[in-house]
Design a protein around this motif. Structure first.
Motif, PDB file in Angstrom:
ATOM      1  N   ILE A  92       0.833  -1.205   0.000  1.00 32.45           N
ATOM      2  CA  ILE A  92       0.000   0.000   0.000  1.00 32.45           C
ATOM      3  C   ILE A  92       0.871   1.260   0.000  1.00 32.45           C
ATOM      4  N   LEU A  93       1.957   1.237   0.754  1.00 33.93           N
ATOM      5  CA  LEU A  93       2.871   2.381   0.768  1.00 33.93           C
ATOM      6  C   LEU A  93       3.489   2.614  -0.608  1.00 33.93           C
ATOM      7  N   THR A  94       3.936   1.551  -1.231  1.00 34.99           N
ATOM      8  CA  THR A  94       4.536   1.675  -2.568  1.00 34.99           C
ATOM      9  C   THR A  94       3.526   2.208  -3.574  1.00 34.99           C
ATOM     10  N   GLN A  95       2.303   1.683  -3.523  1.00 33.69           N
ATOM     11  CA  GLN A  95       1.254   2.138  -4.429  1.00 33.69           C
ATOM     12  C   GLN A  95       0.922   3.607  -4.202  1.00 33.69           C
ATOM     13  N   ALA A  96       0.950   4.045  -2.946  1.00 35.34           N
ATOM     14  CA  ALA A  96       0.630   5.436  -2.638  1.00 35.34           C
ATOM     15  C   ALA A  96       1.632   6.387  -3.284  1.00 35.34           C
ATOM     16  N   PHE A  97       2.908   6.060  -3.222  1.00 40.48           N
ATOM     17  CA  PHE A  97       3.920   6.905  -3.849  1.00 40.48           C
ATOM     18  C   PHE A  97       3.757   6.899  -5.370  1.00 40.48           C
ATOM     19  N   ASP A  98       3.404   5.768  -5.922  1.00 36.43           N
ATOM     20  CA  ASP A  98       3.187   5.690  -7.367  1.00 36.43           C
ATOM     21  C   ASP A  98       2.020   6.581  -7.786  1.00 36.43           C
ATOM     22  N   VAL A  99       0.953   6.580  -6.986  1.00 33.46           N
ATOM     23  CA  VAL A  99      -0.205   7.434  -7.286  1.00 33.46           C
ATOM     24  C   VAL A  99       0.187   8.907  -7.196  1.00 33.46           C
ATOM     25  N   VAL A 100       0.981   9.268  -6.195  1.00 36.10           N
ATOM     26  CA  VAL A 100       1.428  10.656  -6.049  1.00 36.10           C
ATOM     27  C   VAL A 100       2.181  11.105  -7.294  1.00 36.10           C
ATOM     28  N   GLU A 101       3.106  10.284  -7.741  1.00 38.47           N
ATOM     29  CA  GLU A 101       3.916  10.637  -8.915  1.00 38.47           C
ATOM     30  C   GLU A 101       3.047  10.813 -10.155  1.00 38.47           C
ATOM     31  N   LYS A 102       2.202   9.836 -10.428  1.00 38.13           N
ATOM     32  CA  LYS A 102       1.364   9.905 -11.627  1.00 38.13           C
ATOM     33  C   LYS A 102       0.351  11.032 -11.540  1.00 38.13           C
ATOM     34  N   SER A 103      -0.230  11.228 -10.365  1.00 38.20           N
ATOM     35  CA  SER A 103      -1.243  12.271 -10.206  1.00 38.20           C
ATOM     36  C   SER A 103      -0.642  13.658 -10.376  1.00 38.20           C
ATOM     37  N   PHE A 104       0.573  13.856  -9.869  1.00 33.95           N
ATOM     38  CA  PHE A 104       1.187  15.175 -10.029  1.00 33.95           C
ATOM     39  C   PHE A 104       1.408  15.492 -11.496  1.00 33.95           C
ATOM     40  N   PHE A 105       1.939  14.542 -12.239  1.00 34.70           N
ATOM     41  CA  PHE A 105       2.180  14.816 -13.657  1.00 34.70           C
ATOM     42  C   PHE A 105       0.876  15.011 -14.430  1.00 34.70           C
ATOM     43  N   GLU A 106      -0.205  14.385 -13.961  1.00 30.95           N
ATOM     44  CA  GLU A 106      -1.508  14.638 -14.584  1.00 30.95           C
ATOM     45  C   GLU A 106      -1.931  16.089 -14.393  1.00 30.95           C
TER      46      GLU A 106
END
Length: 506
Positions: free
Chosen positions: A104-118
Protein backbone atom coordinates in the motif's frame (compact mmCIF):
# COMPACT_ATOMS: atom_id res chain seq x y z
CA UNK A 1 -10.58 10.39 -9.44
CA UNK A 2 -7.60 12.21 -11.00
CA UNK A 3 -9.78 15.28 -11.59
CA UNK A 4 -10.84 15.20 -7.93
CA UNK A 5 -7.22 15.06 -6.77
CA UNK A 6 -6.45 18.01 -9.04
CA UNK A 7 -9.29 20.06 -7.59
CA UNK A 8 -8.80 19.55 -3.86
CA UNK A 9 -5.04 20.06 -4.00
CA UNK A 10 -4.82 23.25 -6.02
CA UNK A 11 -5.18 25.89 -3.28
CA UNK A 12 -1.92 26.58 -1.44
CA UNK A 13 -3.77 28.42 1.36
CA UNK A 14 -6.48 25.91 2.23
CA UNK A 15 -6.15 22.13 2.26
CA UNK A 16 -8.69 19.38 2.70
CA UNK A 17 -6.35 17.92 5.33
CA UNK A 18 -6.97 20.92 7.61
CA UNK A 19 -9.90 19.07 9.15
CA UNK A 20 -8.01 15.85 9.88
CA UNK A 21 -7.06 15.18 13.53
CA UNK A 22 -3.45 16.02 14.28
CA UNK A 23 -1.28 13.68 16.30
CA UNK A 24 -0.62 15.22 19.71
CA UNK A 25 2.39 12.99 20.37
CA UNK A 26 4.71 14.86 18.00
CA UNK A 27 6.07 18.33 17.39
CA UNK A 28 7.53 20.07 14.35
CA UNK A 29 10.23 22.72 14.14
CA UNK A 30 11.12 24.67 11.01
CA UNK A 31 13.49 27.37 9.79
CA UNK A 32 13.71 29.03 6.36
CA UNK A 33 16.76 29.00 4.14
CA UNK A 34 19.45 31.59 4.77
CA UNK A 35 22.46 33.01 2.93
CA UNK A 36 25.03 34.94 4.96
CA UNK A 37 26.74 38.10 3.87
CA UNK A 38 30.28 39.15 4.70
CA UNK A 39 28.94 40.88 7.81
CA UNK A 40 27.39 37.64 9.06
CA UNK A 41 23.83 38.81 8.51
CA UNK A 42 21.53 36.35 6.79
CA UNK A 43 18.89 36.83 4.11
CA UNK A 44 16.25 34.41 2.84
CA UNK A 45 16.77 33.66 -0.84
CA UNK A 46 13.44 31.95 -1.59
CA UNK A 47 10.17 31.03 0.14
CA UNK A 48 10.21 27.95 2.36
CA UNK A 49 9.84 24.84 0.18
CA UNK A 50 9.66 22.16 2.90
CA UNK A 51 6.46 20.47 4.00
CA UNK A 52 5.31 17.98 6.63
CA UNK A 53 2.32 15.98 7.82
CA UNK A 54 1.36 14.49 11.20
CA UNK A 55 -2.07 12.94 11.35
CA UNK A 56 -3.88 10.47 13.55
CA UNK A 57 -6.06 8.07 11.62
CA UNK A 58 -8.48 5.39 12.70
CA UNK A 59 -7.74 1.91 14.00
CA UNK A 60 -4.53 2.99 15.78
CA UNK A 61 -2.95 4.40 12.61
CA UNK A 62 -0.55 7.38 12.68
CA UNK A 63 1.04 9.01 9.63
CA UNK A 64 4.03 11.37 9.62
CA UNK A 65 6.08 12.83 6.80
CA UNK A 66 8.76 15.40 5.97
CA UNK A 67 9.09 16.73 2.43
CA UNK A 68 12.10 18.61 1.09
CA UNK A 69 10.98 20.60 -1.94
CA UNK A 70 13.12 22.40 -4.49
CA UNK A 71 12.41 24.90 -7.28
CA UNK A 72 9.18 25.72 -5.48
CA UNK A 73 6.94 24.12 -2.87
CA UNK A 74 4.32 22.79 -5.31
CA UNK A 75 5.47 19.15 -5.35
CA UNK A 76 6.09 18.99 -1.58
CA UNK A 77 2.62 20.39 -0.87
CA UNK A 78 0.97 18.10 -3.41
CA UNK A 79 2.76 15.03 -2.09
CA UNK A 80 1.82 15.69 1.54
CA UNK A 81 -1.87 16.00 0.66
CA UNK A 82 -2.01 13.18 -1.87
CA UNK A 83 -0.16 10.69 0.34
CA UNK A 84 -2.57 11.46 3.15
CA UNK A 85 -5.50 10.76 0.83
CA UNK A 86 -3.94 7.49 -0.32
CA UNK A 87 -3.13 6.22 3.18
CA UNK A 88 -5.63 7.58 5.69
CA UNK A 89 -8.98 7.22 3.92
CA UNK A 90 -9.63 3.60 4.81
CA UNK A 91 -6.81 1.95 2.88
CA UNK A 92 -5.09 0.70 6.04
CA UNK A 93 -6.49 -1.29 8.94
CA UNK A 94 -5.26 -3.49 11.77
CA UNK A 95 -5.86 -6.72 9.82
CA UNK A 96 -3.21 -5.91 7.22
CA UNK A 97 0.02 -7.90 7.18
CA UNK A 98 3.48 -6.40 6.77
CA UNK A 99 3.43 -7.25 3.07
CA UNK A 100 0.05 -5.56 2.71
CA UNK A 101 1.33 -2.38 4.33
CA UNK A 102 4.48 -2.29 2.21
CA UNK A 103 2.42 -2.79 -0.95
CA UNK A 104 0.00 0.00 0.00
CA UNK A 105 2.87 2.38 0.77
CA UNK A 106 4.54 1.68 -2.57
CA UNK A 107 1.25 2.14 -4.43
CA UNK A 108 0.63 5.44 -2.64
CA UNK A 109 3.92 6.91 -3.85
CA UNK A 110 3.19 5.69 -7.37
CA UNK A 111 -0.21 7.43 -7.29
CA UNK A 112 1.43 10.66 -6.05
CA UNK A 113 3.92 10.64 -8.91
CA UNK A 114 1.36 9.91 -11.63
CA UNK A 115 -1.24 12.27 -10.21
CA UNK A 116 1.19 15.17 -10.03
CA UNK A 117 2.18 14.82 -13.66
CA UNK A 118 -1.51 14.64 -14.58
CA UNK A 119 -1.98 18.07 -12.99
CA UNK A 120 0.71 19.60 -15.23
CA UNK A 121 -0.14 17.73 -18.46
CA UNK A 122 -1.84 20.74 -20.05
CA UNK A 123 0.97 23.09 -19.06
CA UNK A 124 3.60 20.73 -20.48
CA UNK A 125 1.68 20.45 -23.75
CA UNK A 126 1.39 24.23 -24.05
CA UNK A 127 5.08 24.61 -23.22
CA UNK A 128 6.06 22.17 -25.97
CA UNK A 129 3.84 23.95 -28.50
CA UNK A 130 5.22 27.41 -27.70
CA UNK A 131 8.79 26.11 -27.73
CA UNK A 132 8.26 24.86 -31.28
CA UNK A 133 7.01 28.31 -32.27
CA UNK A 134 10.22 29.97 -31.04
CA UNK A 135 12.51 27.33 -32.50
CA UNK A 136 13.10 29.09 -35.90
CA UNK A 137 14.33 32.25 -34.14
CA UNK A 138 18.06 32.89 -33.82
CA UNK A 139 19.22 31.92 -30.31
CA UNK A 140 21.64 34.86 -30.29
CA UNK A 141 18.83 37.41 -30.62
CA UNK A 142 18.18 39.23 -27.35
CA UNK A 143 14.72 39.47 -25.82
CA UNK A 144 14.28 43.13 -26.82
CA UNK A 145 15.10 42.32 -30.45
CA UNK A 146 12.26 39.82 -30.68
CA UNK A 147 8.93 40.79 -32.14
CA UNK A 148 6.15 41.72 -29.67
CA UNK A 149 4.47 38.37 -30.34
CA UNK A 150 7.67 36.46 -29.67
CA UNK A 151 8.23 38.42 -26.46
CA UNK A 152 4.80 37.40 -25.22
CA UNK A 153 5.58 33.79 -26.05
CA UNK A 154 8.87 34.02 -24.18
CA UNK A 155 7.18 35.46 -21.10
CA UNK A 156 4.52 32.77 -21.20
CA UNK A 157 7.19 30.08 -21.43
CA UNK A 158 8.79 31.42 -18.25
CA UNK A 159 5.44 31.26 -16.46
CA UNK A 160 4.87 27.70 -17.63
CA UNK A 161 8.36 26.64 -16.55
CA UNK A 162 7.69 27.89 -13.03
CA UNK A 163 4.38 26.05 -13.03
CA UNK A 164 5.76 22.64 -14.03
CA UNK A 165 9.27 22.66 -12.59
CA UNK A 166 10.39 21.47 -9.20
CA UNK A 167 10.37 18.27 -7.22
CA UNK A 168 10.61 16.95 -3.70
CA UNK A 169 12.26 14.31 -1.57
CA UNK A 170 9.99 12.59 0.92
CA UNK A 171 10.26 10.41 3.99
CA UNK A 172 7.13 8.95 5.56
CA UNK A 173 6.69 7.13 8.87
CA UNK A 174 3.61 4.99 9.43
CA UNK A 175 2.64 3.46 12.78
CA UNK A 176 0.02 0.71 12.58
CA UNK A 177 -0.64 -1.95 15.20
CA UNK A 178 2.19 -0.34 17.17
CA UNK A 179 4.62 -1.27 14.39
CA UNK A 180 6.77 1.24 12.53
CA UNK A 181 7.13 1.40 8.75
CA UNK A 182 9.40 3.86 6.92
CA UNK A 183 9.06 4.80 3.25
CA UNK A 184 11.85 6.96 1.85
CA UNK A 185 12.44 8.67 -1.48
CA UNK A 186 15.55 10.84 -1.58
CA UNK A 187 17.88 12.36 0.96
CA UNK A 188 15.83 13.07 4.09
CA UNK A 189 16.73 11.09 7.22
CA UNK A 190 15.03 9.02 9.92
CA UNK A 191 16.52 8.29 13.35
CA UNK A 192 15.00 6.08 16.03
CA UNK A 193 16.30 6.53 19.57
CA UNK A 194 15.15 3.83 21.96
CA UNK A 195 16.12 2.93 25.51
CA UNK A 196 17.11 -0.66 26.14
CA UNK A 197 16.42 -2.61 29.32
CA UNK A 198 19.86 -1.85 30.75
CA UNK A 199 19.31 1.91 30.53
CA UNK A 200 21.31 2.44 27.34
CA UNK A 201 19.92 4.49 24.45
CA UNK A 202 20.44 3.13 20.95
CA UNK A 203 20.46 5.55 18.03
CA UNK A 204 19.39 3.84 14.82
CA UNK A 205 19.45 5.42 11.38
CA UNK A 206 16.77 3.69 9.33
CA UNK A 207 17.80 3.47 5.70
CA UNK A 208 20.37 5.39 3.70
CA UNK A 209 19.94 8.49 1.54
CA UNK A 210 19.35 7.93 -2.15
CA UNK A 211 22.30 9.96 -3.33
CA UNK A 212 25.40 9.70 -5.49
CA UNK A 213 27.24 8.40 -2.41
CA UNK A 214 24.96 5.38 -2.12
CA UNK A 215 26.64 2.31 -3.66
CA UNK A 216 23.34 0.52 -4.27
CA UNK A 217 21.97 3.52 -6.13
CA UNK A 218 25.14 3.84 -8.20
CA UNK A 219 24.87 0.17 -9.16
CA UNK A 220 21.24 0.71 -10.15
CA UNK A 221 22.22 3.64 -12.37
CA UNK A 222 25.13 1.71 -13.87
CA UNK A 223 22.79 -1.14 -14.83
CA UNK A 224 20.77 1.40 -16.81
CA UNK A 225 23.82 2.62 -18.71
CA UNK A 226 24.70 5.66 -16.61
CA UNK A 227 28.38 6.30 -15.92
CA UNK A 228 28.33 5.79 -12.15
CA UNK A 229 31.90 7.09 -11.69
CA UNK A 230 30.91 10.37 -13.32
CA UNK A 231 27.76 10.53 -11.21
CA UNK A 232 29.77 10.03 -8.01
CA UNK A 233 32.28 12.68 -9.03
CA UNK A 234 29.60 15.17 -10.05
CA UNK A 235 27.76 14.77 -6.74
CA UNK A 236 24.55 16.05 -8.29
CA UNK A 237 22.18 14.96 -11.03
CA UNK A 238 20.05 17.65 -12.65
CA UNK A 239 20.78 20.05 -9.80
CA UNK A 240 20.10 17.67 -6.90
CA UNK A 241 22.16 15.08 -5.03
CA UNK A 242 19.20 12.68 -4.87
CA UNK A 243 18.83 9.75 -7.25
CA UNK A 244 15.16 9.30 -6.28
CA UNK A 245 12.64 12.12 -6.12
CA UNK A 246 9.02 13.05 -6.67
CA UNK A 247 8.11 15.25 -9.62
CA UNK A 248 10.92 16.96 -11.60
CA UNK A 249 9.65 16.43 -15.15
CA UNK A 250 13.05 17.28 -16.69
CA UNK A 251 14.80 14.41 -14.88
CA UNK A 252 11.89 12.05 -15.60
CA UNK A 253 10.88 12.82 -19.19
CA UNK A 254 13.79 14.77 -20.67
CA UNK A 255 16.62 12.81 -19.07
CA UNK A 256 18.11 12.06 -22.50
CA UNK A 257 18.83 15.80 -22.78
CA UNK A 258 20.84 15.75 -19.52
CA UNK A 259 24.45 14.91 -20.33
CA UNK A 260 25.02 12.70 -17.28
CA UNK A 261 21.85 10.70 -17.95
CA UNK A 262 21.75 10.72 -21.75
CA UNK A 263 23.07 7.13 -22.07
CA UNK A 264 20.37 5.65 -19.79
CA UNK A 265 18.27 2.88 -21.34
CA UNK A 266 15.20 3.89 -19.33
CA UNK A 267 14.20 6.49 -16.75
CA UNK A 268 17.07 6.62 -14.21
CA UNK A 269 15.57 9.04 -11.65
CA UNK A 270 12.65 7.28 -10.01
CA UNK A 271 10.05 7.89 -7.31
CA UNK A 272 9.86 4.33 -6.00
CA UNK A 273 10.19 4.36 -2.21
CA UNK A 274 12.52 2.15 -0.22
CA UNK A 275 10.41 0.52 2.49
CA UNK A 276 11.79 -0.45 5.92
CA UNK A 277 9.80 -2.32 8.53
CA UNK A 278 7.99 -3.41 10.30
CA UNK A 279 9.78 -2.54 13.53
CA UNK A 280 7.84 -3.41 16.68
CA UNK A 281 7.33 -0.53 19.11
CA UNK A 282 5.99 -2.69 21.92
CA UNK A 283 7.74 -1.71 25.12
CA UNK A 284 9.86 0.91 23.36
CA UNK A 285 10.67 4.13 25.16
CA UNK A 286 12.35 6.81 23.11
CA UNK A 287 11.58 9.04 20.15
CA UNK A 288 11.48 9.06 16.36
CA UNK A 289 13.08 11.87 14.33
CA UNK A 290 12.22 12.79 10.73
CA UNK A 291 14.59 15.40 9.31
CA UNK A 292 14.77 17.27 6.04
CA UNK A 293 17.99 17.31 4.05
CA UNK A 294 18.47 20.99 4.89
CA UNK A 295 18.67 20.30 8.63
CA UNK A 296 21.09 17.41 8.16
CA UNK A 297 23.34 19.35 5.80
CA UNK A 298 23.45 22.39 8.09
CA UNK A 299 24.65 20.32 11.04
CA UNK A 300 27.11 18.29 8.97
CA UNK A 301 28.49 21.46 7.36
CA UNK A 302 29.16 22.94 10.78
CA UNK A 303 30.59 19.90 12.58
CA UNK A 304 31.31 17.27 9.93
CA UNK A 305 29.19 14.30 8.87
CA UNK A 306 30.75 11.65 11.10
CA UNK A 307 28.90 12.45 14.31
CA UNK A 308 25.73 14.24 13.23
CA UNK A 309 23.27 11.51 14.21
CA UNK A 310 24.14 11.31 17.87
CA UNK A 311 24.64 15.04 18.11
CA UNK A 312 21.07 15.75 16.99
CA UNK A 313 19.77 13.06 19.36
CA UNK A 314 21.74 14.65 22.21
CA UNK A 315 20.15 18.00 21.41
CA UNK A 316 16.67 16.48 21.41
CA UNK A 317 17.29 14.66 24.71
CA UNK A 318 18.56 17.86 26.31
CA UNK A 319 15.52 19.85 25.13
CA UNK A 320 13.09 17.12 26.22
CA UNK A 321 14.59 17.45 29.69
CA UNK A 322 13.78 21.17 29.79
CA UNK A 323 10.75 21.88 27.58
CA UNK A 324 7.12 21.17 28.39
CA UNK A 325 5.79 20.86 24.82
CA UNK A 326 7.01 18.94 21.80
CA UNK A 327 6.53 21.98 19.58
CA UNK A 328 8.97 23.89 21.80
CA UNK A 329 11.41 20.96 21.78
CA UNK A 330 11.40 20.67 17.99
CA UNK A 331 11.73 24.39 17.37
CA UNK A 332 14.48 24.77 19.96
CA UNK A 333 16.56 22.02 18.33
CA UNK A 334 16.16 23.60 14.88
CA UNK A 335 17.19 26.98 16.30
CA UNK A 336 20.23 25.38 17.94
CA UNK A 337 21.35 23.86 14.63
CA UNK A 338 20.76 27.16 12.87
CA UNK A 339 22.81 28.99 15.50
CA UNK A 340 25.64 26.45 15.34
CA UNK A 341 25.76 26.79 11.56
CA UNK A 342 25.87 30.59 11.75
CA UNK A 343 28.47 30.66 14.52
CA UNK A 344 30.82 28.43 12.54
CA UNK A 345 30.50 30.75 9.55
CA UNK A 346 31.30 33.93 11.46
CA UNK A 347 34.12 32.22 13.39
CA UNK A 348 36.25 31.94 10.26
CA UNK A 349 37.37 28.48 11.34
CA UNK A 350 38.21 25.64 8.97
CA UNK A 351 34.61 24.63 8.30
CA UNK A 352 33.38 28.20 7.79
CA UNK A 353 33.70 27.79 4.03
CA UNK A 354 31.00 25.09 4.15
CA UNK A 355 28.57 27.28 6.09
CA UNK A 356 27.93 30.31 3.87
CA UNK A 357 24.29 29.23 3.42
CA UNK A 358 21.77 26.61 4.47
CA UNK A 359 18.52 25.37 2.97
CA UNK A 360 15.09 25.11 4.62
CA UNK A 361 15.14 22.98 7.76
CA UNK A 362 12.39 20.76 9.19
CA UNK A 363 12.47 18.47 12.22
CA UNK A 364 9.57 16.24 13.28
CA UNK A 365 9.79 14.53 16.68
CA UNK A 366 7.44 11.71 17.65
CA UNK A 367 7.82 10.52 21.24
CA UNK A 368 7.40 6.87 22.18
CA UNK A 369 6.40 6.72 25.85
CA UNK A 370 9.04 9.36 26.48
CA UNK A 371 8.43 11.82 29.35
CA UNK A 372 8.50 15.57 29.00
CA UNK A 373 9.69 17.96 31.67
CA UNK A 374 7.09 19.48 33.98
CA UNK A 375 7.82 23.18 34.40
CA UNK A 376 5.44 23.36 37.37
CA UNK A 377 7.62 21.07 39.48
CA UNK A 378 11.12 21.94 40.66
CA UNK A 379 13.33 19.65 42.79
CA UNK A 380 12.31 21.55 45.93
CA UNK A 381 8.60 21.07 45.05
CA UNK A 382 8.64 17.30 45.00
CA UNK A 383 10.10 16.67 41.57
CA UNK A 384 12.57 13.83 41.16
CA UNK A 385 15.97 14.54 39.64
CA UNK A 386 16.94 12.06 36.92
CA UNK A 387 20.52 12.65 35.72
CA UNK A 388 20.69 12.01 31.97
CA UNK A 389 24.11 11.45 30.41
CA UNK A 390 24.22 12.95 26.92
CA UNK A 391 27.28 11.78 24.96
CA UNK A 392 29.46 14.58 23.77
CA UNK A 393 32.77 13.66 22.16
CA UNK A 394 35.63 16.06 21.82
CA UNK A 395 36.50 16.69 18.17
CA UNK A 396 40.14 16.14 19.11
CA UNK A 397 39.50 12.66 20.44
CA UNK A 398 37.71 9.55 19.27
CA UNK A 399 36.73 8.44 22.75
CA UNK A 400 33.16 8.88 23.96
CA UNK A 401 32.41 11.06 26.95
CA UNK A 402 29.22 12.04 28.73
CA UNK A 403 27.69 15.32 29.79
CA UNK A 404 25.34 14.85 32.71
CA UNK A 405 22.14 16.90 32.61
CA UNK A 406 19.47 16.86 35.31
CA UNK A 407 15.95 15.92 34.24
CA UNK A 408 13.30 16.93 36.76
CA UNK A 409 10.48 14.39 36.77
CA UNK A 410 7.09 14.65 38.51
CA UNK A 411 7.04 12.54 41.64
CA UNK A 412 3.39 11.46 41.40
CA UNK A 413 2.64 11.32 37.67
CA UNK A 414 4.52 11.31 34.39
CA UNK A 415 3.72 13.43 31.36
CA UNK A 416 3.81 10.79 28.62
CA UNK A 417 3.10 11.54 24.97
CA UNK A 418 1.28 14.72 25.84
CA UNK A 419 -1.06 13.10 28.40
CA UNK A 420 -0.81 12.94 32.18
CA UNK A 421 -0.81 9.27 33.16
CA UNK A 422 -0.06 7.38 36.31
CA UNK A 423 3.64 6.72 36.70
CA UNK A 424 4.53 3.11 35.95
CA UNK A 425 7.88 1.73 37.04
CA UNK A 426 8.90 -1.33 35.06
CA UNK A 427 11.67 -3.68 36.07
CA UNK A 428 14.95 -1.83 35.78
CA UNK A 429 13.29 1.60 36.06
CA UNK A 430 14.85 3.67 38.84
CA UNK A 431 12.87 4.15 42.03
CA UNK A 432 12.84 7.51 43.82
CA UNK A 433 15.92 6.51 45.76
CA UNK A 434 17.93 5.62 42.70
CA UNK A 435 19.76 7.88 40.28
CA UNK A 436 19.72 6.48 36.73
CA UNK A 437 22.20 7.40 34.04
CA UNK A 438 21.25 6.79 30.41
CA UNK A 439 24.02 6.86 27.86
CA UNK A 440 23.44 7.00 24.11
CA UNK A 441 24.93 4.10 22.19
CA UNK A 442 25.37 3.77 18.44
CA UNK A 443 24.24 0.76 16.45
CA UNK A 444 25.55 0.02 12.97
CA UNK A 445 23.73 -2.26 10.52
CA UNK A 446 23.06 -2.09 6.81
CA UNK A 447 19.83 -0.14 7.28
CA UNK A 448 20.43 1.11 10.81
CA UNK A 449 23.51 3.22 11.43
CA UNK A 450 24.54 6.01 13.71
CA UNK A 451 27.35 8.29 14.69
CA UNK A 452 28.65 9.91 17.86
CA UNK A 453 28.04 13.51 18.82
CA UNK A 454 30.41 16.20 17.68
CA UNK A 455 31.40 19.73 18.46
CA UNK A 456 33.95 21.52 20.53
CA UNK A 457 33.68 19.37 23.62
CA UNK A 458 36.53 21.18 25.37
CA UNK A 459 34.06 23.49 27.10
CA UNK A 460 32.31 20.55 28.73
CA UNK A 461 33.54 18.98 31.93
CA UNK A 462 34.17 15.30 31.50
CA UNK A 463 32.19 13.46 34.15
CA UNK A 464 31.99 9.83 34.94
CA UNK A 465 28.82 7.85 35.01
CA UNK A 466 28.21 8.87 38.62
CA UNK A 467 25.92 11.89 38.56
CA UNK A 468 26.60 14.92 40.72
CA UNK A 469 24.34 15.17 43.73
CA UNK A 470 22.11 18.26 44.07
CA UNK A 471 22.65 20.68 46.92
CA UNK A 472 19.97 21.83 49.34
CA UNK A 473 18.43 24.09 46.66
CA UNK A 474 18.09 21.19 44.21
CA UNK A 475 20.90 22.42 41.95
CA UNK A 476 23.81 20.48 40.48
CA UNK A 477 27.22 21.89 39.48
CA UNK A 478 27.23 23.47 36.02
CA UNK A 479 28.37 21.31 33.11
CA UNK A 480 30.09 24.20 31.29
CA UNK A 481 33.60 25.04 32.48
CA UNK A 482 34.82 28.54 31.57
CA UNK A 483 38.29 28.13 33.12
CA UNK A 484 40.05 27.94 29.76
CA UNK A 485 38.11 30.98 28.50
CA UNK A 486 39.09 33.06 31.53
CA UNK A 487 42.74 32.03 31.14
CA UNK A 488 42.88 32.92 27.43
CA UNK A 489 41.01 36.16 27.92
CA UNK A 490 43.24 37.13 30.76
CA UNK A 491 46.35 36.56 28.64
CA UNK A 492 45.09 38.90 25.95
CA UNK A 493 43.83 41.59 28.34
CA UNK A 494 46.43 41.53 31.10
CA UNK A 495 46.88 45.30 31.02
CA UNK A 496 43.21 46.08 31.38
CA UNK A 497 42.83 43.47 34.08
CA UNK A 498 45.56 45.05 36.18
CA UNK A 499 43.70 48.34 36.23
CA UNK A 500 40.07 47.18 36.15
CA UNK A 501 40.15 43.84 37.90
CA UNK A 502 40.16 40.35 36.45
CA UNK A 503 37.38 38.74 34.53
CA UNK A 504 35.60 35.75 35.97
CA UNK A 505 34.79 34.63 39.48
CA UNK A 506 36.53 36.72 42.11
Amino acid sequence: MAAQRRNFMQSPHQSWTDDLPLCQMCGVGTAPNCTYGSDGKGTQSHPNEDGHLRFRGEDGCFLYGVFNGYDGSRVASFASQCLTAELLLGQLNSSHTDNDVRRILTQAFDVVEKSFFETIDDALAEKAHLSNYLLPHNENVSFHQLSPQSQKVQERLKELEQEVSGGAMAVVALILNNKLYIANVGTNRVLLCKSSSDGQNQVLQIGRPHSTDNEDELQRLAALGVDSARARQAGQIAGQSSTRRLGDYRAKFNYNEIDLLSAAKTRPIIAEPEIHGSLSLDGVTGFLLLMSEGLINALESAHGPEQANQEIVAMVAAELAQQTSLEAVSQSVVERVKRLHHDVYVSGRQRAAYCSRHEDMTLLIRTLNYPLADAALTPTQGGRIYPVSVPYSNSQSTSKTSVTLSLVMPSQSTLTNGTNTASTLEEGTPTPGQSPTATLQSTNTQTQSSSSSSGDGSLFRQRGSQAAQPDETGRVPPYVDFTQFYRLWGGDHSDSQSTQGGLGPQ
